[in-house]
Design an enzyme around this catalytic site. Structure first.
Site, PDB file in Angstrom:
ATOM      1  N   GLY A  43      17.708  65.607  60.296  1.00 16.05           N
ATOM      2  CA  GLY A  43      18.054  66.859  60.968  1.00 16.05           C
ATOM      3  C   GLY A  43      18.420  68.027  60.090  1.00 16.05           C
ATOM      4  N   GLY A  79       9.433  65.447  59.655  1.00 13.54           N
ATOM      5  CA  GLY A  79       8.825  64.845  58.474  1.00 13.54           C
ATOM      6  C   GLY A  79       9.921  64.371  57.538  1.00 13.54           C
ATOM      7  CG  HIS A 121       6.609  60.826  58.500  1.00 12.93           C
ATOM      8  ND1 HIS A 121       5.453  60.716  59.238  1.00 12.93           N
ATOM      9  CD2 HIS A 121       7.579  61.164  59.393  1.00 12.93           C
ATOM     10  CE1 HIS A 121       5.719  60.961  60.506  1.00 12.93           C
ATOM     11  NE2 HIS A 121       7.007  61.257  60.630  1.00 12.93           N
ATOM     12  CB  SER A 154      15.538  59.185  62.658  1.00 13.53           C
ATOM     13  OG  SER A 154      14.418  60.045  62.628  1.00 13.53           O
ATOM     14  CD  GLU A 155      10.159  57.821  62.037  1.00 15.06           C
ATOM     15  OE1 GLU A 155      10.234  56.586  61.867  1.00 15.06           O
ATOM     16  OE2 GLU A 155       9.757  58.353  63.085  1.00 15.06           O
TER      17      GLU A 155
HETATM   18 ZN    ZN Z   1       7.874  62.015  62.287  1.00 19.86          ZN
END
Ligand code: ZN
Length: 223
Positions: free
Chosen positions: A44, A27, A93, A73-74
């Site tokens: 991470g 998330g 998220h 990464s999002e």
């Molecule tokens: Zn995700």
């Protein structure tokens, strides 16, 4: 402004872990600082060990401006929403369990309970599957969002935006609750859905009264 955004994200991350909305480092959360920058959680890292300086600041193309860590990464998903929806000031998220269950079923959360339709204006729809962290995922999420504040990401989780981090978090909580109720109803013969005409009335009422409260609180960004 940057420090305030970073502090808000750290506090919200801890709250989300406590509410079991996210686990481990999965998330991500972000706040739009201004038209050219946003603050976002790093990739991470566990939320319960984050410090304010761990929150990364990027420009609207994803280039890092401030912070030693790698942005989430999002980040492309967050930037696509900010760039497409000017009213979005914060994004949450999560991989919360019941919303993710609906996402794994590729099944929208229908208009089955009042608080959901007040805040969303109808069902929470599913974005077509794409690999995490990709531009395609961001494009698919925008299609599923349309003019709504939440969408499910197929086989993945849920993304919500708000005019503040507080409202984006609240939306994520309401979506998770509605998904939970939907899963229960499915085991008991299925929910009876709200009529379309009443959904519009409740959503309009919520927007008018919520906007009024935001003005009273002094927030400078409204729907
Ligand atoms: Zn995700």
């Amino acid at each position: 402004m940057i420090d305030a955004a970073r502090r808000q994200i750290v506090t919200a991350g801890i709250k989300m872990v406590e509410q079991k909305m996210i686990a481990g480092s999965w998330g991500n959360l972000s706040i739009k600082i201004d038209t050219s920058r946003c603050a976002i959680t790093p990739s991470g890292r566990s939320y319960d060990s984050l410090n304010t300086e761990d929150i990364v600041v990027v420009d609207m193309q994803g280039n890092k401006i401030k912070g030693a860590l790698i942005p989430s990464s999002e980040t492309p998903l967050h930037l696509a929403i900010y760039n497409a929806i000017p009213a979005a000031q914060a994004i949450v998220h999560t991989h919360s369990v019941y919303a993710s269950a609906c996402a794994a079923l590729h099944r929208s959360i229908p208009a089955l309970i009042e608080d959901l339709v007040q805040i969303i204006g109808g069902s929470v729809d599913v974005a077509e599957y794409a690999l995490p962290g990709t531009k395609v995922l961001a494009e698919n999420a925008l299609i599923a969002l349309q003019n709504k504040k939440a969408a499910l990401l197929a086989n993945h989780g849920v993304v919500c935006w708000g005019i503040s981090l507080e409202t984006a978090l609240m939306t994520a909580e309401i979506v998770e609750k509605a998904a939970h109720i939907y899963c229960i109803c499915e085991t008991m013969g299925g929910a009876k859905l709200l009529p379309e005409s009443d959904i519009a009335i409740m959503h309009d009422f919520y927007k008018q009264h919520y906007s009024k409260r935001q003005i009273e609180k002094g927030d400078d960004v409204l729907e």
